[in-house]
Write a protein that holds these residues in place. Structure first.
Motif, PDB file in Angstrom:
ATOM      1  N   ARG A   1     -50.167  62.280  73.775  1.00  0.00           N
ATOM      2  CA  ARG A   1     -50.975  63.176  74.824  1.00  0.00           C
ATOM      3  C   ARG A   1     -49.988  63.036  75.955  1.00  0.00           C
ATOM      4  NH1 ARG A   1     -51.922  67.511  76.210  1.00  0.00           N
ATOM      5  NH2 ARG A   1     -53.686  68.015  77.745  1.00  0.00           N
ATOM      6  N   VAL A   2     -49.883  61.989  76.535  1.00  0.00           N
ATOM      7  CA  VAL A   2     -49.085  62.171  77.644  1.00  0.00           C
ATOM      8  C   VAL A   2     -47.729  62.498  77.858  1.00  0.00           C
ATOM      9  CG1 VAL A   2     -47.630  60.214  79.273  1.00  0.00           C
ATOM     10  CG2 VAL A   2     -50.159  59.466  78.577  1.00  0.00           C
ATOM     11  N   LEU A   3     -47.188  62.613  76.676  1.00  0.00           N
ATOM     12  CA  LEU A   3     -45.635  63.198  76.511  1.00  0.00           C
ATOM     13  C   LEU A   3     -45.952  64.676  76.484  1.00  0.00           C
ATOM     14  CD1 LEU A   3     -43.794  60.841  73.808  1.00  0.00           C
ATOM     15  CD2 LEU A   3     -43.549  61.127  76.295  1.00  0.00           C
ATOM     16  N   GLU A   4     -46.934  65.240  75.624  1.00  0.00           N
ATOM     17  CA  GLU A   4     -47.365  66.431  75.666  1.00  0.00           C
ATOM     18  C   GLU A   4     -47.723  67.122  77.046  1.00  0.00           C
ATOM     19  OE1 GLU A   4     -50.044  66.563  72.515  1.00  0.00           O
ATOM     20  OE2 GLU A   4     -48.653  66.221  70.892  1.00  0.00           O
ATOM     21  N   LYS A   5     -48.639  66.311  77.655  1.00  0.00           N
ATOM     22  CA  LYS A   5     -48.967  66.801  79.136  1.00  0.00           C
ATOM     23  C   LYS A   5     -47.804  67.007  80.176  1.00  0.00           C
ATOM     24  CE  LYS A   5     -52.096  63.591  80.036  1.00  0.00           C
ATOM     25  NZ  LYS A   5     -53.087  62.922  80.587  1.00  0.00           N
ATOM     26  N   CYS A   6     -46.630  66.007  79.861  1.00  0.00           N
ATOM     27  CA  CYS A   6     -45.455  65.959  80.776  1.00  0.00           C
ATOM     28  C   CYS A   6     -44.471  67.026  80.039  1.00  0.00           C
ATOM     29  CB  CYS A   6     -45.093  64.759  80.811  1.00  0.00           C
ATOM     30  SG  CYS A   6     -46.075  63.710  81.768  1.00  0.00           S
ATOM     31  N   GLY A   7     -44.807  67.856  79.255  1.00  0.00           N
ATOM     32  CA  GLY A   7     -43.805  68.973  78.706  1.00  0.00           C
ATOM     33  C   GLY A   7     -43.153  68.594  77.606  1.00  0.00           C
ATOM     34  N   PHE A   8     -43.090  67.421  76.852  1.00  0.00           N
ATOM     35  CA  PHE A   8     -42.486  67.077  75.802  1.00  0.00           C
ATOM     36  C   PHE A   8     -42.785  68.041  74.564  1.00  0.00           C
ATOM     37  CE2 PHE A   8     -41.341  63.666  78.501  1.00  0.00           C
ATOM     38  CZ  PHE A   8     -40.321  63.034  77.996  1.00  0.00           C
ATOM     39  N   GLU A   9     -41.867  68.177  73.664  1.00  0.00           N
ATOM     40  CA  GLU A   9     -42.366  68.889  72.519  1.00  0.00           C
ATOM     41  C   GLU A   9     -41.680  68.011  71.295  1.00  0.00           C
ATOM     42  OE1 GLU A   9     -40.661  72.867  72.766  1.00  0.00           O
ATOM     43  OE2 GLU A   9     -41.901  73.440  74.066  1.00  0.00           O
TER      44      GLU A   9
END
Length: 110
Positions: free
Chosen positions: A74-82
């Motif tokens: 979730r951290v990565l997704e919130k920061c724009g990672f796909e």
């Protein structure tokens, strides 16, 4: 102090007072926080800072996360990672239990 590595022992970016090493095209990131610091936004803040630095350096970021680590995903997704597609993920993953994400500046960001 943050040190990221392009290869196993070659520093790609060393960030302390904005010192940045020679350019690279892709950097793999990772992080670990003591459990007592979970849920306080520290990981999100750190990854957002790395994204800003990567944007300034024009590099792509890659991160691997254990499949069952939903908080880090979730951290990565919130920061724009796909998440990478399964075939790309297989070649980028360090272990079979890992899912791989990437962040890349959008064309409008360049």
């Amino acid at each position: 102090l943050v040190i990221l590595f392009q290869d196993e022992d070659e520093p790609a970016i060393h960030h302390k007072n904005s010192k940045i090493a020679p350019p690279v095209s892709c950097i793999r990131i990772g992080y670990i926080l003591a459990e007592r610091h979970w849920g306080r936004g520290y990981a999100t803040e750190m990854v957002q800072g790395l994204v800003a630095l990567a944007q300034a350096c024009d590099v792509r970021l890659v991160a691997g996360v254990e499949r069952d680590n939903t908080a880090s995903r979730r951290v990565l997704e919130k920061c724009g990672f796909e998440r990478l597609d399964p075939q790309e993920e297989t070649s980028a993953a360090v272990t079979e239990e890992e899912v791989t994400y990437q962040w890349q500046a959008a064309a409008s960001d360049e």
